[in-house]
Design a protein around this motif. Structure first.
Motif, mmCIF file in Angstrom:
data_model
loop_
_atom_site.group_PDB
_atom_site.id
_atom_site.type_symbol
_atom_site.label_atom_id
_atom_site.label_comp_id
_atom_site.label_asym_id
_atom_site.label_seq_id
_atom_site.Cartn_x
_atom_site.Cartn_y
_atom_site.Cartn_z
ATOM 1 N N ASN A 178 -4.793 11.019 -5.116
ATOM 2 C CA ASN A 178 -5.746 11.258 -4.035
ATOM 3 C C ASN A 178 -6.395 9.951 -3.597
ATOM 4 O O ASN A 178 -6.671 9.059 -4.409
ATOM 5 C CB ASN A 178 -6.830 12.239 -4.477
ATOM 6 N N ASN A 179 -6.639 9.849 -2.286
ATOM 7 C CA ASN A 179 -7.282 8.674 -1.687
ATOM 8 C C ASN A 179 -6.445 7.407 -1.785
ATOM 9 O O ASN A 179 -6.961 6.295 -1.666
ATOM 10 C CB ASN A 179 -8.664 8.427 -2.334
ATOM 11 N N LYS A 180 -5.163 7.558 -2.025
ATOM 12 C CA LYS A 180 -4.264 6.405 -2.019
ATOM 13 C C LYS A 180 -3.291 6.532 -0.856
ATOM 14 O O LYS A 180 -2.944 7.627 -0.435
ATOM 15 C CB LYS A 180 -3.487 6.301 -3.339
ATOM 16 N N ALA A 181 -2.850 5.374 -0.368
ATOM 17 C CA ALA A 181 -1.827 5.370 0.675
ATOM 18 C C ALA A 181 -0.454 5.427 0.022
ATOM 19 O O ALA A 181 -0.215 4.784 -0.993
ATOM 20 C CB ALA A 181 -1.947 4.111 1.526
ATOM 21 N N GLY A 182 0.442 6.204 0.598
ATOM 22 C CA GLY A 182 1.779 6.333 0.046
ATOM 23 C C GLY A 182 2.690 5.208 0.488
ATOM 24 O O GLY A 182 2.371 4.408 1.365
ATOM 25 N N VAL A 183 3.849 5.150 -0.113
ATOM 26 C CA VAL A 183 4.831 4.121 0.183
ATOM 27 C C VAL A 183 5.302 4.208 1.625
ATOM 28 O O VAL A 183 5.563 3.198 2.281
ATOM 29 C CB VAL A 183 6.031 4.242 -0.782
ATOM 30 N N TYR A 184 5.410 5.419 2.159
ATOM 31 C CA TYR A 184 5.933 5.621 3.508
ATOM 32 C C TYR A 184 4.849 5.702 4.570
ATOM 33 O O TYR A 184 5.126 6.024 5.712
ATOM 34 C CB TYR A 184 6.791 6.885 3.552
ATOM 35 N N GLY A 185 3.600 5.431 4.200
ATOM 36 C CA GLY A 185 2.550 5.323 5.191
ATOM 37 C C GLY A 185 1.594 6.484 5.272
ATOM 38 O O GLY A 185 0.495 6.348 5.806
ATOM 39 N N GLU A 210 8.849 2.635 5.232
ATOM 40 C CA GLU A 210 7.808 2.051 4.414
ATOM 41 C C GLU A 210 6.913 1.187 5.299
ATOM 42 O O GLU A 210 7.362 0.519 6.224
ATOM 43 C CB GLU A 210 8.425 1.208 3.301
ATOM 44 N N THR A 211 5.642 1.201 5.017
ATOM 45 C CA THR A 211 4.686 0.518 5.861
ATOM 46 C C THR A 211 4.637 -0.963 5.539
ATOM 47 O O THR A 211 5.174 -1.427 4.540
ATOM 48 C CB THR A 211 3.282 1.103 5.648
ATOM 49 N N THR A 212 3.946 -1.693 6.378
ATOM 50 C CA THR A 212 3.755 -3.122 6.146
ATOM 51 C C THR A 212 2.378 -3.401 5.574
ATOM 52 O O THR A 212 1.889 -4.512 5.618
ATOM 53 C CB THR A 212 3.926 -3.889 7.460
ATOM 54 N N THR A 213 1.747 -2.371 5.049
ATOM 55 C CA THR A 213 0.402 -2.524 4.491
ATOM 56 C C THR A 213 0.407 -3.525 3.350
ATOM 57 O O THR A 213 1.221 -3.459 2.446
ATOM 58 C CB THR A 213 -0.124 -1.174 3.979
ATOM 59 N N GLN A 214 -0.526 -4.458 3.375
ATOM 60 C CA GLN A 214 -0.583 -5.482 2.346
ATOM 61 C C GLN A 214 -1.586 -5.148 1.249
ATOM 62 O O GLN A 214 -1.558 -5.756 0.192
ATOM 63 C CB GLN A 214 -0.981 -6.828 2.979
ATOM 64 N N ASP A 215 -2.456 -4.203 1.499
ATOM 65 C CA ASP A 215 -3.451 -3.880 0.491
ATOM 66 C C ASP A 215 -3.155 -2.519 -0.098
ATOM 67 O O ASP A 215 -2.192 -1.872 0.250
ATOM 68 C CB ASP A 215 -4.861 -3.914 1.103
#
Length: 799
Positions: A607-614, A234-239
């Protein structure tokens, strides 16, 4: 390094070899010298607990603390992308009392064998073996590593290092000859060694002949790497859409890389002493809080009121408890002593809800609105409105005030999943009856707070005499149903105001007609049921905002733009309506694909969304599904000893995209997908693919009765959870909701796995399998009937 341990059912441990030795003759020395010359690298090791032997080509068996180990093979297939590659594999397996043991690399022995029948160190490490570790749940390796060559000056030291337990072991001529033969067999491309061994060495401790060993697979076959599985961390993306799952998890994994947990052995479990006894539900039986409530007219006393500190005691078993009747027989009858309550049979028996029949409780399949059976009632609804199309167009429904959930139980035959709920009230144990029957149900109430579901996810909401006053207080309760109902979905209402014309019912019908019109619901049809003497009104929610904007009166009002329609965990209800999504990229603007196509196809709005795993969300969705199909087919179904024919009620305690549940779609079971409140909010995706679930905080008790799930699955739940709450209380909750002899699968980092393993040992559970590779591990456990003798009184749960 990968490790596997299997539990032996009878609990026996391999016996130590006696250290009695006759006088060594000149011939013995000669034979020993010849054997040492011909052997490549055999280094006997001191064994203080569990013996692990590492082998580069993974063709050796390993002896465990309690039994015999064989190669895991493909049945332990796992494709978690968090797992690092490893060039080493260690396996420990404990046979489950079958009396059969593998022939190659097998340490034989039993209490009734003589010393000469007990060969020493038959693991058969080949010439490329680098070392032989001695390890016991985190202890330091013992003596005797395989880095030394046997033809050097340390032959005598290597021989002296060979010990089992506390007694030294010396080798007889026969034993040395056997080890020589086995070593040759292993180094010659795993050829079978039966022809080179004594007849006695071919027998197991129970006297049965050994079976040929299967070829051991490499670490990538057992736990494929991220590149092969396409599952990333899982990524560390905050947004973006998954802001709730941030650096917290990643930082925790990094902080654990160099830490080693100490095994905790001082758990002192006690049995809960409460008024509810075997039916204790901590967050619904907190009488200390309920007694202080200022009012209860909105059913506040039926809502959750969790104790300030989650209990760590164990709920007792009912006297005479038996293993539940398997599905589908359980839909018609259950053991009375598993749910020993007669009140509902006395009150509702004439309506064919439930009846007492000897040692069983039987369920004729009826209900208040369908006395003659749910099947005819279900068919009548579809005939009255063919667009409902059970199991195709309509897949996931919500059944409000479900009783014993016969409606949902018989909808299962039509490929429909019904989330049935009712409160814990005077209808004694109705939800407990449903779950014991193998029908999905939870304890909930239409009170003051939102239901624990996202907005716009149910294809149909059903209410058959559910005793909810929909029309009062501005229709607040009906507006909550409007929130969770999918645009274009149906509200099926079967109640006396639809067909009776007495003053009370006529008044309610008038108010409901006014309210539903103001909500822009369209009364599609009224279906008359001559068999049961009732009628059912079917309403449809709008698919656009035109009606909302053109209403002459703006009551009920539209919700504020700032109101998050998906926020549902302990959020107060509001008497307002959310706008219908109309943008083509928004969830809810289109009806999902028909079942079963919707299960496998990524939702259009990802579509156009980032997934949980990056990755991009559609790619993440697909990769997650492939991952769990691989794990389920290669590992869970065949490799960890679960009898799936006896599994009906399943819970995924930390679902992401619902891939685990989707991978089980061909089995006759259902999965409650739980999305923890501190995880990415992926629950709408789960519903979109035709599955169901709910939000929950695992620091609190779940809204279900004790002993209601056959199998629990927790994927990387506990490592994150232990930062907020005590694992002992979480394990007590796991013990509460899992049935005796139920299965528990845990996947997490090795530190957390060690903690869980320590706890379940103190709970007297069976450890069926432990497996680890690198920093990741897997546990397969089985709960037992054990209850401690000590008792703890929970004062908050005493009336």
């Amino acid at each position: 390094m990968a490790t596997v341990r299997y539990s032996r059912i009878d609990g026996r441990r391999p016996v130590n070899y006696c250290s009695t030795v006759a006088v060594v003759t000149v011939v013995a020395f000669s034979l020993f010298a010849v054997w040492m010359f011909m052997s490549s690298s055999i280094v006997p090791a001191k064994i203080t607990g569990t013996l692990y032997q590492e082998n580069n080509d993974s063709n050796t068996n390993n002896v465990g603390e309690r039994g015999v180990v064989n190669s895991p093979g493909q049945q332990f297939e796992d494709s978690s992308g968090d797992l690092p590659e490893s060039d080493e594999k260690t396996v420990e397996k404990q046979l489950e009392g079958t009396g059969k043991e593998r022939n190659e690399g097998l340490v034989k022995g039993s209490d009734d064998k003589t010393d000469s029948e007990k060969p020493v160190d038959e693991a058969g490490v080949n010439s490329e073996s680098k070392n032989a570790e001695v390890n016991k749940e985190g202890d330091n390796p013992g003596k005797g590593t395989g880095d030394e060559k046997m033809d050097n000056e340390n032959n005598e030291d290597a021989e002296n290092n060979s010990e089992f337990g506390n007694g030294e072991t010396q080798q007889t001529e026969d034993e040395k000859s056997e080890m020589k033969q086995e070593d040759r067999a292993v180094t010659d491309n795993d050829e079978q060694a039966e022809g080179n061994q004594d007849e006695d060495s071919k027998k197991t401790s129970s006297g049965s002949k050994a079976e040929p060993e299967k070829k051991v697979q490499g670490p990538d076959d057992v736990l494929p790497t991220a590149e092969k599985s396409e599952i990333l961390k899982e990524t560390t993306t905050q947004d973006g859409a998954w802001s709730t799952q941030a650096t917290e998890s990643q930082n925790e994994k990094k902080s654990q890389e160099h830490s080693v947990s100490k095994e905790v052995t001082d758990y002192h479990w006690k049995v809960c002493n409460t008024t509810a006894g075997p039916d204790y539900i901590p967050c619904l039986d907190n009488w200390q809080v309920v007694r202080r409530l200022p009012e209860t007219k909105h059913f506040q006393h039926r809502e959750r009121h969790c104790p300030s500190e989650a209990p760590t005691c164990l709920v007792p078993l009912p006297t005479g408890y038996k293993k539940p009747v398997p599905w589908p027989k359980s839909r018609e009858k259950i053991w009375f002593y598993n749910v020993p309550h007669k009140k509902l049979a006395e009150v509702k028996g004439h309506q064919n809800w439930v009846k007492v029949s000897g040692e069983y409780l039987t369920f004729p399949g009826g209900g208040t609105q369908f006395i003659h059976g749910a099947t005819g009632y279900i068919n009548l609804i579809e005939r009255g409105l063919p667009a409902i199309a059970w199991g195709k167009q309509s897949r996931v429904i919500l059944d409000v005030g479900c009783g014993v959930a016969s409606f949902g139980g018989y909808l299962y035959d039509k490929d429909v999943l019904a989330m049935s709920f009712a409160p814990k009230d005077e209808h004694e144990a109705q939800v407990q009856f449903a779950l014991e029957r193998g029908i999905p149900a939870i304890l909930e109430v239409m009170g003051t707070q939102r239901l624990p579901f996202p907005a716009g996810v149910f294809d149909i909401v059903h209410c058959a005499r559910c005793r909810v006053p929909w029309h009062v207080e501005g229709g607040k309760l009906l507006l909550e149903l409007n929130r969770v109902l999918r645009p274009g979905g149906y509200f099926v209402w079967s109640a006396t105001p639809v067909y009776r014309r007495n003053p009370e019912d006529s008044g309610i019908w008038k108010e409901m007609s006014k309210l539903t019109k103001a909500m822009c619901w369209d009364l599609v049809t009224i279906v008359k049921d001559k068999t049961n003497g009732v009628a059912t009104a079917i309403y449809q929610k709008p698919t656009s905002n035109d009606c909302y904007q053109n209403r002459p009166e703006k009551e009920p009002p539209l919700c504020k733009e700032s109101d998050d329609r998906n926020a549902a965990w302990k959020v107060p209800m509001e008497a307002c309506m959310h706008r219908v999504p109309v943008d083509a990229s928004e969830r809810g603007s289109h009806w999902p694909e028909q079942w079963p196509a919707r299960l496998e196809k990524p939702p259009y709005w990802l579509n156009n969304k980032a997934g949980v795993y990056g990755k991009a969300a559609p790619e993440d969705f697909t990769a997650d599904y492939e991952h769990w199909k691989n794990v389920v087919s290669q590992s869970y179904l065949h490799g960890i000893g679960i009898s799936w024919s006896s599994v009906r009620n399943v819970m995924d305690m930390r679902a992401v995209y619902g891939g685990f549940a989707a991978a089980l779609k061909d089995l006759k079971l259902w999965v409650m997908n739980v999305v923890p409140i501190d995880s990415p909010d992926t629950l709408p995706i789960i519903y979109e693919r035709g599955l169901f679930g709910m939000y929950h905080d695992w620091c609190e008790s779940f809204n279900t009765y004790p002993r209601t799930y056959d199998l629990l699955h927790a994927d990387h739940l506990f490592s994150n959870l232990k930062k907020r709450c005590k694992l002992a209380s979480v394990m007590a909750e796991v013990d509460r909701i899992l049935r005796p002899e139920g299965e528990f699968i845990v996947r997490d980092n090795v530190e957390t796995i060690a903690e869980i393993e320590s706890m379940v040992k103190s709970l007297q559970w069976e450890i069926r399998l432990t497996y680890s590779q690198g920093k990741e591990g897997l546990l397969c456990l089985q709960k037992t009937m054990w209850r401690p003798e000590a008792v703890e009184t929970i004062t908050s749960a005493i009336i």
